[in-house]
Design an enzyme around this catalytic site. Structure first.
Site, short mmCIF file in Angstrom:
data_model
loop_
_atom_site.label_atom_id
_atom_site.label_comp_id
_atom_site.label_asym_id
_atom_site.label_seq_id
_atom_site.Cartn_x
_atom_site.Cartn_y
_atom_site.Cartn_z
N HIS A 115 0.83 -1.20 0.00
CA HIS A 115 0.00 0.00 0.00
C HIS A 115 0.87 1.26 0.00
O HIS A 115 1.88 1.33 0.69
CB HIS A 115 -0.89 0.02 1.24
CG HIS A 115 -2.09 -0.85 1.12
ND1 HIS A 115 -2.90 -0.86 0.02
CD2 HIS A 115 -2.64 -1.75 1.99
CE1 HIS A 115 -3.89 -1.73 0.20
NE2 HIS A 115 -3.75 -2.29 1.38
N CYS A 172 0.70 2.18 -5.42
CA CYS A 172 -0.16 3.14 -6.12
C CYS A 172 0.51 4.52 -6.21
O CYS A 172 1.31 4.89 -5.36
CB CYS A 172 -1.50 3.28 -5.41
SG CYS A 172 -2.54 1.85 -5.64
#
Lengths: 203, 175
Positions: A115, A172
């Site tokens: 993440h 991301c």
């Protein structure tokens, strides 16, 4: 004189729901950051014996969710646990190893994901030449960062076989973005040191 | 020998002649050999699979080193703590994995120990099985989704607060 009671009620409901959503989201984000940064890494003693495999058979291939090792990034002063798989369950606990790629240390492309708001939040601070050290049951593998890329989320040129041992990190991008980030930040590193012999001759 | 786990707590596994592994018709039968110290096969020794036994289901856990004799035939995956030495002409159907030492090869033939998949029997309900890590990385794999849902919820909550505040401020006065 009085104000529209329906609009008043709807507005209060919207505001209340909004505050509850923000509060819950902030709590979850905080919990995810703490759990991925402060956990004690389990000890690796031998080639993993999968608890999920039938009849407790010897398994060199870890099952989804298995703890398979750790990755250290000295430049960021971080050591993170790696779990097999890149589903929500694994990424919530640490770094996930993409199941469609080889394990770290093998001469091919090993892909790890995390993440952007927890384990890989500082990935953008890495520099060319920084070291990434992966420790698994088969040994310690030192990689040197060789390339950064920013690609679209649906890019299919990152997870591909490679001739040499490469470690690919994916998260991301942009790092600070509300909602689903449209891009991916990719770090590619080349294996420079492997003290132990591991032959991957077949499945 | 029939399927099962065979262990030697003090000694060595040695094959000086011909060893036959008989799966008794069960293609998924597993043979596990655990040697506390060494595994040694003599020059010219052979191993044979019988009645559906598969090389992928034969495991050798070796406490120290393993030596496969000259021109011998060996079957299975060796997980050795230190060194594995395959002497000249030894033929291996399986894998050689050494943890702290080297794998020494000398004009050997090593073939894959992959299992042949039995014909699947149709089942009324589909069961999800984890995808095993392949020997090679897939080409054109889809990048994992690394965004967490909580930032979406945060944005949604902020939107609702703004909407509610706007509605609250724009209430018209009823007479």
């Amino acid at each position: 004189m009085r104000k529209n009671p329906i609009l008043t009620a709807v507005s209060i409901i919207l505001i209340t729901t909004g505050i509850a959503s923000v509060g819950f989201a902030v709590t979850q984000i905080q919990e995810m950051r703490v759990s991925s940064s402060s956990q004690v890494l389990p000890e690796l003693t031998a080639l993993p014996i999968s608890s999920n495999s039938p009849a407790n058979s010897v398994a060199f291939i870890p099952a989804r969710g298995d703890y398979i090792g750790s990755i250290s990034m000295p430049a960021l002063k971080k050591t993170l646990p790696i779990f097999q798989g890149t589903e929500d369950g694994q990424l919530k606990k640490g770094v996930g190893h993409y199941e469609g790629s080889v394990l770290p240390g093998v001469r091919d492309n090993s892909v790890l994901a995390g993440h952007r708001d927890s384990v890989f939040s500082q990935l953008g601070k890495l520099k060319l030449g920084d070291l990434l050290i992966v420790n698994t049951a088969t040994g310690n593998y030192t990689y040197k960062v060789a390339r950064f890329r920013i690609v679209q989320a649906d890019d299919r040129t990152v997870i591909v076989p490679t001739k040499n041992a490469v470690l690919t990190l994916s998260t991301c991008y942009p790092f600070r973005y509300f909602g689903n980030a449209p891009k991916r930040f990719i770090v590619s590193a080349n294996l420079i040191e492997t003290p132990e012999v591991v032959l991957a001759l077949g499945s | 020998m029939t399927p099962g786990t065979y262990a030697t707590t003090e000694g060595t596994f040695a094959n000086s002649g011909s060893l036959t592994l008989d799966a008794q018709g069960d293609a998924s039968a597993v043979f596990i050999f655990q040697a506390a110290s060494t595994l040694i096969t003599s020059a010219g020794s052979t191993m044979t699979l019988l009645n559906g036994a598969q090389a992928c289901n034969v495991y050798w856990k070796v406490g120290s080193s393993a030596t496969l004799g000259t021109n011998s035939t060996f079957i299975g995956r060796i997980y050795a703590l230190t060194t594995i030495t395959a002497e000249s002409g030894a033929s291996i159907q399986g894998q050689l994995l050494a943890r702290t030492g080297a794998v020494n090869l000398n004009a050997n033939v090593i073939t894959n120990a992959s299992c042949t998949t039995p014909t699947p029997t149709p089942t009324p309900t589909a069961t999800a099985t984890p995808t095993p890590t392949p020997v090679v990385t897939v080409k054109g794999g889809k990048l994992p989704k690394t965004s967490s849902p909580w930032y979406n919820l945060l944005a949604l909550g902020a939107g609702l607060i703004l909407l509610g505040t706007a509605g609250f401020a724009s209430r018209k006065v009823l007479r």
